[in-house]
Structure formats: structure tokens, C-alpha cells
Design a protein around this motif. Structure first.
Motif, short mmCIF file in Angstrom:
data_model
loop_
_atom_site.label_atom_id
_atom_site.label_comp_id
_atom_site.label_asym_id
_atom_site.label_seq_id
_atom_site.Cartn_x
_atom_site.Cartn_y
_atom_site.Cartn_z
N LEU A 267 -0.21 -4.63 6.29
CA LEU A 267 -1.01 -3.41 6.33
C LEU A 267 -0.22 -2.22 5.79
N VAL A 268 1.05 -2.16 6.15
CA VAL A 268 1.91 -1.09 5.63
C VAL A 268 2.06 -1.23 4.12
N ALA A 269 2.21 -2.47 3.65
CA ALA A 269 2.33 -2.71 2.21
C ALA A 269 1.06 -2.31 1.47
N SER A 270 -0.09 -2.33 2.18
CA SER A 270 -1.36 -1.91 1.57
C SER A 270 -1.51 -0.40 1.52
N GLY A 271 -0.54 0.32 2.07
CA GLY A 271 -0.58 1.77 2.00
C GLY A 271 -0.75 2.48 3.32
N LEU A 272 -0.83 1.71 4.42
CA LEU A 272 -1.01 2.32 5.73
C LEU A 272 0.33 2.82 6.25
N ILE A 273 0.38 4.08 6.65
CA ILE A 273 1.61 4.63 7.22
C ILE A 273 1.94 3.90 8.52
N ARG A 274 3.19 3.56 8.71
CA ARG A 274 3.58 2.71 9.84
C ARG A 274 3.13 3.29 11.18
N SER A 275 3.23 4.58 11.34
CA SER A 275 2.86 5.20 12.62
C SER A 275 1.35 5.20 12.86
N TRP A 276 0.57 4.84 11.83
CA TRP A 276 -0.89 4.79 11.97
C TRP A 276 -1.40 3.39 12.27
N VAL A 277 -0.53 2.39 12.23
CA VAL A 277 -0.98 1.00 12.32
C VAL A 277 -1.73 0.74 13.63
N ASP A 278 -1.17 1.18 14.75
CA ASP A 278 -1.82 0.92 16.04
C ASP A 278 -3.19 1.58 16.11
N ASP A 279 -3.30 2.80 15.62
CA ASP A 279 -4.58 3.49 15.66
C ASP A 279 -5.61 2.78 14.78
N PHE A 280 -5.18 2.35 13.60
CA PHE A 280 -6.08 1.61 12.71
C PHE A 280 -6.58 0.33 13.38
N LEU A 281 -5.67 -0.42 13.99
CA LEU A 281 -6.05 -1.69 14.62
C LEU A 281 -7.00 -1.47 15.80
N GLN A 282 -6.84 -0.35 16.50
CA GLN A 282 -7.75 -0.05 17.61
C GLN A 282 -9.17 0.22 17.12
N ARG A 283 -9.29 0.69 15.89
CA ARG A 283 -10.60 1.02 15.33
C ARG A 283 -11.16 -0.09 14.45
N LEU A 284 -10.42 -1.18 14.33
CA LEU A 284 -10.82 -2.29 13.46
C LEU A 284 -11.67 -3.30 14.22
N VAL A 285 -12.71 -3.78 13.58
CA VAL A 285 -13.56 -4.85 14.13
C VAL A 285 -13.74 -5.91 13.04
N VAL A 286 -13.61 -7.18 13.40
CA VAL A 286 -13.84 -8.28 12.46
C VAL A 286 -15.11 -9.02 12.87
#
Length: 415
Positions: A151-170
Motif C-alpha cells: 500500500l505504501v508502494a502504491s503511494g499511501l503515506i505510511r502514517s495513513w495506512v491504519d486509517d485507510f484500512l479502517q475505511r476499506l471494505v472488500v
């Protein structure tokens, strides 16, 4: 537009236009074939705008994401992905889907609206049976280090990863390209059970034309599609800002990409009086409900009967798979069994239909009447299994009828 409606729409519309200003992709057109599965998913989600409770106000196609569902206080960004073969691993999701959602998340953060957004990955077909993938789909926050690194390699800032995952639904197990038409039409039939099959097909075609037009934007649409949208435009204005209303001018650039409740009402017949909230909520959540379940619902089956048939079908499926693995001629034998089971079931349905004149309950709930009649004659069901394939167990044979229903071979109502 009423003042109450404007108060509902304007906050959601403001969120949409903020994202549109941040990231718009007018060159993102692709071939018609690539969009067809997505367009059919759009139709299914557009239907949820009919929900009076917690439904979206409108859907927007190809604006930041494949589909955005806009509510008064939130936006769901949906990335819709097909797969030609195999199942979905979490690594495959990172390469095809999550990378796009990362871009959408970054756009939402720049617009300072990410806290009211969900980012959803909708994937065609099944996920891999590896524990890492299963955990990730159930709870994206469980992502392991290698996935977080991707996810970081895709351009997501490392400190945002947890917030992104909390808002992610599959949303996995979406209907395949081979089956999505049947699924969508049965959902339409569940919403409008009084329609004939040709009427359902015509309604589906109309909605699909409008959804396809919304996906391809406003510049290169064929005249016939433009005519559909032009005819519905007066109704669209009922729940979108009009050209002279606050926010109206800002939406003109993407107005043809918006599918609203008013437009949907203009293109569809009135809903029947009974509540459809449960079905709409399941569709909105990307339900993997089988065609058998939807057919039984349209034929008046209650939840208890549907669950009972599902249990019998699950027991049958174990035996069916064992047969397929152990017998060279199993498929031919099962087809002969299918012919006999369908003959008995169709004769039962015809009898139920003929008796409906004097039995209003059977007319209104034919699935319940058909199931009760068949299960009251266990010997007839057992006799269908002549070889025997299912040990002449009437419950396994009845479960096989559920399997045939899921293959569009039995509708649980008189033909």
C-alpha cells in the motif's frame, strides 16, 4: 425542490464536487466490453436509491472511482474489478484494485473529506482460501506487513495506512460476468414481482442503457442514449440541484454521469406496497445471495422455508461433489435425475397454479405451497432417484431441486 430535500442534497453534493475538483479523469474511457460488467453492477446499486431508509441520494459513475454512492452525510467510493481466471488473493487485490482506492483515498484527504468516506473493492468471483486473504477480507485492519508495504508502494503515506484500512471494505463473491444478468434480473423481479419476464428484461435493458451512458460521460454518447437521459432529465432535477439552483452550475460538467432517484423512478414502474428494505440493504451490501433465494423470495417464500431449503441443498452438495469425484458418468446420471425432479416439480407448480383460483394463499405464496406439497409426498421425491444417486433420500432430492433452481431451471412458481 423542497427545502428539506435541498438540505439533504446540498451537503452530499458539496462533498462530491470537492472530490471532483481534486481528481477528474475525462480520458478514462475504455471499450464498451470492459464496462459492461461494471455497468450491470451500477444498475444493481442504483436500485438502492429507491430505499426510503438510509439509501443513497444518487450514484455517480467514473468520477474518482468506477462508482460513487452519495448519501447526505457520506460517500462510498467503489472500485469494481473483474478477473478472467483463478481466485482473488490479497496480493492480487493490491495489484488490481487497492492501488486505485489508495489514489481515491489520497484525493479525499486532500479535499479533507476522508473521514466521511468508505473505500470499497468489489471483486468478481471467489477469494483464495488462504488464511491471510480470508482474514484480510473479513477485517482489512488485519493486513500483514507485506501488504502494508505494498500500500505504501502504491503511494499511501505510511502514517495513513491504519486509517485507510479502517475505511476499506472488500465485497467478494460478486456475480461473474456469465451470471450477473440473471442475478440483476432476479433482483428486479424481487422488487417488481408482478412483472412478466419480457417486462423485466425490457426494464433491465432500459436501466442498463442509462447506466452505460453515465459511465461513458457526456461527450461521446450515441444519440439514442442521449435521448434516454434527456427524457429523464426533468425528473433528475427533482433530487439534484437544477441549473439555476445553488450548486447547479457546478454539476453541469458531470450531470450526465449522475444517476438519481428521480431518474430511476421515471424509468421504473411503481414499487409494490410491501417493504423492500431488506432486499435493498442486501443488494447495497454486495449480497452474494443465490439465485435460488431470490427466486423463492419473488414467489412468496418466507425466511424459514428458504433457510430450510438452503440446509437441504448444502447437505446434497456434499453428496453431489462426492459423486462427481467418484463416478465417470456422474454428470449424465445427475442430468437424468434432473429431468425427473423437474418433471415432478413443474407438475406440482402447475397444480398449485390451477388451484390458485380457490386458494388465494397459494396464489400469493406459490413457493410455500409448492414446497409443502412436495415435502408432503416424500415417496414421489425418493422415486425420482432411481439409480440411486442420493440413496433415495427425499431431503437430498429436494436439495437437488434447490440446486437446479440456482441454475435457472426452476422458478418456484407456475410457468
Amino acid at each position: 425542490m423542497t427545502e428539506t430535500k435541498r438540505q439533504q442534497v446540498e451537503p452530499a453534493f458539496e462533498l462530491l464536487t470537492k472530490v471532483a475538483e481534486v481528481e477528474s479523469d475525462p480520458t478514462g474511457l475504455d471499450t464498451f466490453a470492459r464496462y459492461m460488467w461494471q455497468a450491470k453492477q451500477v444498475v444493481r446499486q442504483w436500485l438502492t436509491c429507491l430505499s426510503e431508509q438510509d439509501g443513497p441520494l444518487f450514484a455517480v459513475c467514473e468520477q474518482v472511482e468506477d462508482l460513487a454512492l452519495v448519501y447526505p452525510d457520506k460517500i462510498r467510493f467503489c472500485q469494481l474489478k473483474t478477473r478472467d481466471k483463478g481466485s482473488w488473493s490479497v496480493a492480487a487485490m493490491c495489484d488490481r484494485g487497492l492501488d486505485a482506492l489508495v489514489r481515491s483515498y489520497k484525493a479525499a484527504r486532500r479535499a479533507r473529506i476522508h473521514e466521511v468516506c468508505k473505500f470499497e473493492l468489489w471483486v468478481e468471483g471467489a477469494i483464495a482460501d488462504k488464511s491471510e486473504t480470508i482474514r484480510f477480507v473479513e477485517d482489512p485492519c488485519s493486513a500483514e506487513k507485506d501488504i502494508r508495504a505494498k500500500l505504501v508502494a502504491s503511494g499511501l503515506i505510511r502514517s495513513w495506512v491504519d486509517d485507510f484500512l479502517q475505511r476499506l471494505v472488500v465485497r467478494s463473491d460478486q456475480p461473474t460476468r456469465a451470471h450477473i444478468d440473471a442475478k440483476a434480473m432476479w433482483e428486479l423481479w424481487a422488487l417488481w414481482p408482478a412483472l412478466s419476464r419480457p417486462e423485466v428484461e425490457h426494464l433491465y435493458e432500459r436501466l442498463l442503457v442509462a447506466a452505460t451512458a453515465a459511465q461513458t460521460g457526456g461527450s461521446g454518447q450515441p444519440g439514442s442514449i442521449q435521448a434516454h437521459l434527456a427524457a429523464a432529465l426533468p425528473h433528475v432535477a427533482r433530487d439534484l440541484p437544477g441549473p439555476d439552483e445553488p450548486g447547479g452550475p457546478a454539476i453541469e460538467a458531470i450531470r450526465d454521469q449522475v444517476l438519481s432517484r428521480g431518474m430511476l423512478v421515471a424509468l421504473t414502474p411503481p414499487l409494490p406496497g410491501e417493504s423492500v428494505e431488506q432486499l435493498l440493504a442486501r443488494i447495497s451490501a454486495g449480497s452474494a445471495a443465490s439465485l435460488m433465494e431470490l427466486k423463492m423470495m419473488t414467489a412468496g417464500a418466507g425466511r424459514q422455508l428458504i433457510e430450510r431449503v438452503q440446509e437441504m441443498r448444502a447437505d446434497m452438495e456434499v453428496q453431489r461433489q462426492l459423486l462427481l469425484a467418484s463416478r465417470d458418468n456422474a454428470e449424465a446420471d445427475l442430468e437424468r435425475l434432473a429431468t425427473r425432479v423437474l418433471s415432478v416439480a413443474e407438475a406440482t407448480a402447475t397444480r398449485i397454479g390451477l388451484s390458485a383460483v380457490s386458494n388465494p394463499a397459494a396464489a400469493g405464496r406459490p413457493a410455500e405451497a409448492i414446497a409443502a406439497d412436495l415435502l408432503a409426498r416424500p415417496a414421489d421425491l425418493a422415486q425420482c432417484d432411481r439409480h440411486p444417486l442420493f440413496d433415495r433420500d427425499e431431503y437430498l432430492v429436494f436439495g437437488y431441486l434447490g440446486h437446479l433452481s440456482d441454475l435457472c431451471r426452476f422458478p418456484w412458481r407456475p410457468s
